[in-house]
Design a protein around this motif. Structure first.
Motif, PDB file in Angstrom:
ATOM      1  N   ILE A   1     -20.460  87.171 -38.955  1.00 28.52           N
ATOM      2  CA  ILE A   1     -20.692  85.965 -39.755  1.00 28.52           C
ATOM      3  C   ILE A   1     -19.722  84.868 -39.341  1.00 28.52           C
ATOM      4  O   ILE A   1     -20.106  83.716 -39.154  1.00 28.52           O
ATOM      5  CB  ILE A   1     -20.542  86.296 -41.259  1.00 28.52           C
ATOM      6  CG1 ILE A   1     -21.606  87.303 -41.684  1.00 28.52           C
ATOM      7  CG2 ILE A   1     -20.632  85.038 -42.109  1.00 28.52           C
ATOM      8  CD1 ILE A   1     -21.401  87.878 -43.058  1.00 28.52           C
ATOM      9  N   LEU A   2     -18.442  85.231 -39.163  1.00 26.08           N
ATOM     10  CA  LEU A   2     -17.450  84.244 -38.754  1.00 26.08           C
ATOM     11  C   LEU A   2     -17.696  83.757 -37.333  1.00 26.08           C
ATOM     12  O   LEU A   2     -17.522  82.575 -37.036  1.00 26.08           O
ATOM     13  CB  LEU A   2     -16.041  84.836 -38.855  1.00 26.08           C
ATOM     14  CG  LEU A   2     -15.521  85.089 -40.259  1.00 26.08           C
ATOM     15  CD1 LEU A   2     -14.154  85.743 -40.197  1.00 26.08           C
ATOM     16  CD2 LEU A   2     -15.461  83.797 -41.052  1.00 26.08           C
ATOM     17  N   PHE A   3     -18.103  84.669 -36.451  1.00 26.19           N
ATOM     18  CA  PHE A   3     -18.286  84.287 -35.048  1.00 26.19           C
ATOM     19  C   PHE A   3     -19.427  83.298 -34.880  1.00 26.19           C
ATOM     20  O   PHE A   3     -19.327  82.332 -34.131  1.00 26.19           O
ATOM     21  CB  PHE A   3     -18.537  85.536 -34.193  1.00 26.19           C
ATOM     22  CG  PHE A   3     -18.685  85.219 -32.738  1.00 26.19           C
ATOM     23  CD1 PHE A   3     -17.583  84.902 -31.975  1.00 26.19           C
ATOM     24  CD2 PHE A   3     -19.942  85.225 -32.136  1.00 26.19           C
ATOM     25  CE1 PHE A   3     -17.709  84.598 -30.632  1.00 26.19           C
ATOM     26  CE2 PHE A   3     -20.082  84.926 -30.805  1.00 26.19           C
ATOM     27  CZ  PHE A   3     -18.956  84.608 -30.043  1.00 26.19           C
ATOM     28  N   PHE A   4     -20.549  83.530 -35.580  1.00 21.58           N
ATOM     29  CA  PHE A   4     -21.709  82.661 -35.419  1.00 21.58           C
ATOM     30  C   PHE A   4     -21.728  81.502 -36.413  1.00 21.58           C
ATOM     31  O   PHE A   4     -22.657  80.712 -36.423  1.00 21.58           O
ATOM     32  CB  PHE A   4     -23.001  83.480 -35.551  1.00 21.58           C
ATOM     33  CG  PHE A   4     -23.174  84.447 -34.419  1.00 21.58           C
ATOM     34  CD1 PHE A   4     -23.463  84.008 -33.154  1.00 21.58           C
ATOM     35  CD2 PHE A   4     -23.029  85.810 -34.622  1.00 21.58           C
ATOM     36  CE1 PHE A   4     -23.612  84.888 -32.096  1.00 21.58           C
ATOM     37  CE2 PHE A   4     -23.176  86.708 -33.584  1.00 21.58           C
ATOM     38  CZ  PHE A   4     -23.474  86.238 -32.309  1.00 21.58           C
ATOM     39  N   SER A   5     -20.708  81.406 -37.253  1.00 15.74           N
ATOM     40  CA  SER A   5     -20.655  80.345 -38.254  1.00 15.74           C
ATOM     41  C   SER A   5     -20.357  79.002 -37.602  1.00 15.74           C
ATOM     42  O   SER A   5     -19.607  78.916 -36.616  1.00 15.74           O
ATOM     43  CB  SER A   5     -19.552  80.671 -39.271  1.00 15.74           C
ATOM     44  OG  SER A   5     -19.274  79.556 -40.064  1.00 15.74           O
ATOM     45  N   PRO A   6     -20.912  77.923 -38.131  1.00 14.46           N
ATOM     46  CA  PRO A   6     -20.560  76.603 -37.603  1.00 14.46           C
ATOM     47  C   PRO A   6     -19.109  76.226 -37.902  1.00 14.46           C
ATOM     48  O   PRO A   6     -18.593  75.276 -37.337  1.00 14.46           O
ATOM     49  CB  PRO A   6     -21.536  75.657 -38.300  1.00 14.46           C
ATOM     50  CG  PRO A   6     -22.100  76.392 -39.449  1.00 14.46           C
ATOM     51  CD  PRO A   6     -21.952  77.851 -39.156  1.00 14.46           C
ATOM     52  N   LEU A   7     -18.441  76.972 -38.775  1.00 12.85           N
ATOM     53  CA  LEU A   7     -17.043  76.702 -39.080  1.00 12.85           C
ATOM     54  C   LEU A   7     -16.100  77.287 -38.022  1.00 12.85           C
ATOM     55  O   LEU A   7     -14.907  77.008 -38.046  1.00 12.85           O
ATOM     56  CB  LEU A   7     -16.682  77.283 -40.451  1.00 12.85           C
ATOM     57  CG  LEU A   7     -17.494  76.743 -41.629  1.00 12.85           C
ATOM     58  CD1 LEU A   7     -17.113  77.481 -42.902  1.00 12.85           C
ATOM     59  CD2 LEU A   7     -17.286  75.255 -41.790  1.00 12.85           C
ATOM     60  N   ASN A   8     -16.614  78.111 -37.116  1.00 15.34           N
ATOM     61  CA  ASN A   8     -15.795  78.730 -36.074  1.00 15.34           C
ATOM     62  C   ASN A   8     -15.348  77.656 -35.085  1.00 15.34           C
ATOM     63  O   ASN A   8     -16.169  77.069 -34.377  1.00 15.34           O
ATOM     64  CB  ASN A   8     -16.597  79.828 -35.369  1.00 15.34           C
ATOM     65  CG  ASN A   8     -15.753  80.585 -34.366  1.00 15.34           C
ATOM     66  OD1 ASN A   8     -14.604  80.240 -34.101  1.00 15.34           O
ATOM     67  ND2 ASN A   8     -16.317  81.626 -33.799  1.00 15.34           N
ATOM     68  N   LEU A   9     -14.056  77.412 -35.014  1.00 10.85           N
ATOM     69  CA  LEU A   9     -13.528  76.366 -34.137  1.00 10.85           C
ATOM     70  C   LEU A   9     -13.420  76.817 -32.688  1.00 10.85           C
ATOM     71  O   LEU A   9     -13.175  76.006 -31.802  1.00 10.85           O
ATOM     72  CB  LEU A   9     -12.148  75.918 -34.645  1.00 10.85           C
ATOM     73  CG  LEU A   9     -12.143  75.343 -36.068  1.00 10.85           C
ATOM     74  CD1 LEU A   9     -10.730  75.022 -36.494  1.00 10.85           C
ATOM     75  CD2 LEU A   9     -13.026  74.116 -36.153  1.00 10.85           C
ATOM     76  N   LEU A  10     -13.575  78.121 -32.449  1.00 11.64           N
ATOM     77  CA  LEU A  10     -13.456  78.644 -31.087  1.00 11.64           C
ATOM     78  C   LEU A  10     -14.761  78.538 -30.302  1.00 11.64           C
ATOM     79  O   LEU A  10     -14.768  78.739 -29.094  1.00 11.64           O
ATOM     80  CB  LEU A  10     -13.008  80.102 -31.125  1.00 11.64           C
ATOM     81  CG  LEU A  10     -11.659  80.353 -31.806  1.00 11.64           C
ATOM     82  CD1 LEU A  10     -11.378  81.830 -31.871  1.00 11.64           C
ATOM     83  CD2 LEU A  10     -10.555  79.627 -31.085  1.00 11.64           C
ATOM     84  N   VAL A  11     -15.857  78.239 -30.983  1.00 13.81           N
ATOM     85  CA  VAL A  11     -17.148  78.181 -30.301  1.00 13.81           C
ATOM     86  C   VAL A  11     -17.203  76.946 -29.418  1.00 13.81           C
ATOM     87  O   VAL A  11     -16.934  75.834 -29.866  1.00 13.81           O
ATOM     88  CB  VAL A  11     -18.301  78.160 -31.333  1.00 13.81           C
ATOM     89  CG1 VAL A  11     -19.624  77.930 -30.642  1.00 13.81           C
ATOM     90  CG2 VAL A  11     -18.330  79.458 -32.105  1.00 13.81           C
ATOM     91  N   GLN A  12     -17.513  77.159 -28.176  1.00  9.83           N
ATOM     92  CA  GLN A  12     -17.658  76.052 -27.230  1.00  9.83           C
ATOM     93  C   GLN A  12     -19.122  75.618 -27.190  1.00  9.83           C
ATOM     94  O   GLN A  12     -20.017  76.447 -27.326  1.00  9.83           O
ATOM     95  CB  GLN A  12     -17.226  76.503 -25.824  1.00  9.83           C
ATOM     96  CG  GLN A  12     -15.776  76.899 -25.743  1.00  9.83           C
ATOM     97  CD  GLN A  12     -14.850  75.736 -25.996  1.00  9.83           C
ATOM     98  OE1 GLN A  12     -15.101  74.626 -25.544  1.00  9.83           O
ATOM     99  NE2 GLN A  12     -13.781  75.972 -26.736  1.00  9.83           N
ATOM    100  N   PRO A  13     -19.378  74.330 -27.014  1.00  9.62           N
ATOM    101  CA  PRO A  13     -20.782  73.902 -26.936  1.00  9.62           C
ATOM    102  C   PRO A  13     -21.477  74.526 -25.727  1.00  9.62           C
ATOM    103  O   PRO A  13     -20.884  74.653 -24.659  1.00  9.62           O
ATOM    104  CB  PRO A  13     -20.699  72.377 -26.805  1.00  9.62           C
ATOM    105  CG  PRO A  13     -19.287  72.059 -26.489  1.00  9.62           C
ATOM    106  CD  PRO A  13     -18.447  73.224 -26.888  1.00  9.62           C
ATOM    107  N   ASN A  14     -22.710  74.939 -25.937  1.00 10.54           N
ATOM    108  CA  ASN A  14     -23.508  75.541 -24.877  1.00 10.54           C
ATOM    109  C   ASN A  14     -24.311  74.423 -24.214  1.00 10.54           C
ATOM    110  O   ASN A  14     -25.433  74.124 -24.614  1.00 10.54           O
ATOM    111  CB  ASN A  14     -24.430  76.605 -25.477  1.00 10.54           C
ATOM    112  CG  ASN A  14     -25.127  77.407 -24.415  1.00 10.54           C
ATOM    113  OD1 ASN A  14     -24.793  77.311 -23.234  1.00 10.54           O
ATOM    114  ND2 ASN A  14     -26.102  78.185 -24.808  1.00 10.54           N
ATOM    115  N   LEU A  15     -23.713  73.785 -23.208  1.00 10.32           N
ATOM    116  CA  LEU A  15     -24.315  72.598 -22.600  1.00 10.32           C
ATOM    117  C   LEU A  15     -25.427  72.974 -21.628  1.00 10.32           C
ATOM    118  O   LEU A  15     -25.374  74.002 -20.963  1.00 10.32           O
ATOM    119  CB  LEU A  15     -23.245  71.788 -21.867  1.00 10.32           C
ATOM    120  CG  LEU A  15     -22.108  71.250 -22.738  1.00 10.32           C
ATOM    121  CD1 LEU A  15     -21.087  70.522 -21.889  1.00 10.32           C
ATOM    122  CD2 LEU A  15     -22.643  70.346 -23.829  1.00 10.32           C
ATOM    123  N   VAL A  16     -26.422  72.110 -21.563  1.00 11.10           N
ATOM    124  CA  VAL A  16     -27.508  72.274 -20.598  1.00 11.10           C
ATOM    125  C   VAL A  16     -26.989  71.791 -19.248  1.00 11.10           C
ATOM    126  O   VAL A  16     -26.469  70.671 -19.128  1.00 11.10           O
ATOM    127  CB  VAL A  16     -28.746  71.449 -21.030  1.00 11.10           C
ATOM    128  CG1 VAL A  16     -29.826  71.526 -19.965  1.00 11.10           C
ATOM    129  CG2 VAL A  16     -29.270  71.942 -22.364  1.00 11.10           C
TER     130      VAL A  16
END
Length: 196
Positions: free
Chosen positions: A92-107
């Motif tokens: 839940i934390l990993f896929f949450s939009p609140l996770n600051l560690l998630v990098q944008p998945n750019l095209v």
């Protein structure tokens, strides 16, 4: 029970199919009135009793009124609680939009393909590729463009997302080759009332 005996028993039980092979071999060469499944139940009961005896021998090392050691509480209780917590809350934390560690998945690249597909009742389906091209440019959009996009799609309000614009050339990368006969056939198919 000696520690090395208990460890050897544990290692023996962890090897797949070794226990079953030993029991089957014992039953095959032993003169007994038990069928194989009864023999398996006896072996299972013997192993359960041996494991209980090992547990009771370990309990005798500690006085009955003594509390369990802190290291046992930490290694078993706290570690198990932490593991269960991470198992439940981690995804839940990993896929949450609140996770600051998630990098944008750019095209990084894109291909645009446009096809003309004509279906008729009598002639079946004809598909002709009209356009095919790789992107000429991919830009990340600025904040005002993102706000314009959110205004058009209010469901995205409050979400964190990255907007990109892919630009494609006006003309196709592949040459559009249609014979005169195929062009006439497509024109006839499109003029029929049953085509879609």
């Amino acid at each position: 029970t000696e520690l090395h005996t208990w460890l050897a028993f544990k290692a023996y039980m962890l090897i797949p199919f070794l226990e079953e092979l030993r029991v089957l071999t014992d039953w095959t060469i032993t003169s007994t009135a038990l069928n194989f499944w009864m023999w398996m139940k006896i072996e299972d009961a013997q192993q359960g009793l041996f494991q209980t005896r090992c547990d009771m021998d370990a309990r005798r090392m500690v006085r009955p009124q003594d509390p369990r050691p802190l290291r046992e509480k930490l290694l078993q209780g706290a570690a198990l609680l932490l593991g269960l917590y991470l198992l439940v809350v981690g995804p839940i934390l990993f896929f949450s939009p609140l996770n600051l560690l998630v990098q944008p998945n750019l095209v990084l690249s894109g291909t645009l393909v446009a096809k003309l597909r004509i279906e008729t009742q009598h002639s079946g389906t004809k598909t002709v590729q009209l356009y095919s091209a790789e992107q000429s440019n991919i830009d990340e959009l600025q904040a005002d463009d993102g706000q314009n996009f959110v205004d058009q799609f209010p469901v995205l309000l409050g979400q964190r997302f990255t907007l990109q614009r892919a630009t494609f050339p006006a003309s196709s990368d592949s040459f559009w080759q249609l014979t005169t006969a195929l062009r006439q056939q497509l024109a006839e198919l499109m003029s029929q009332n049953s085509s879609r």
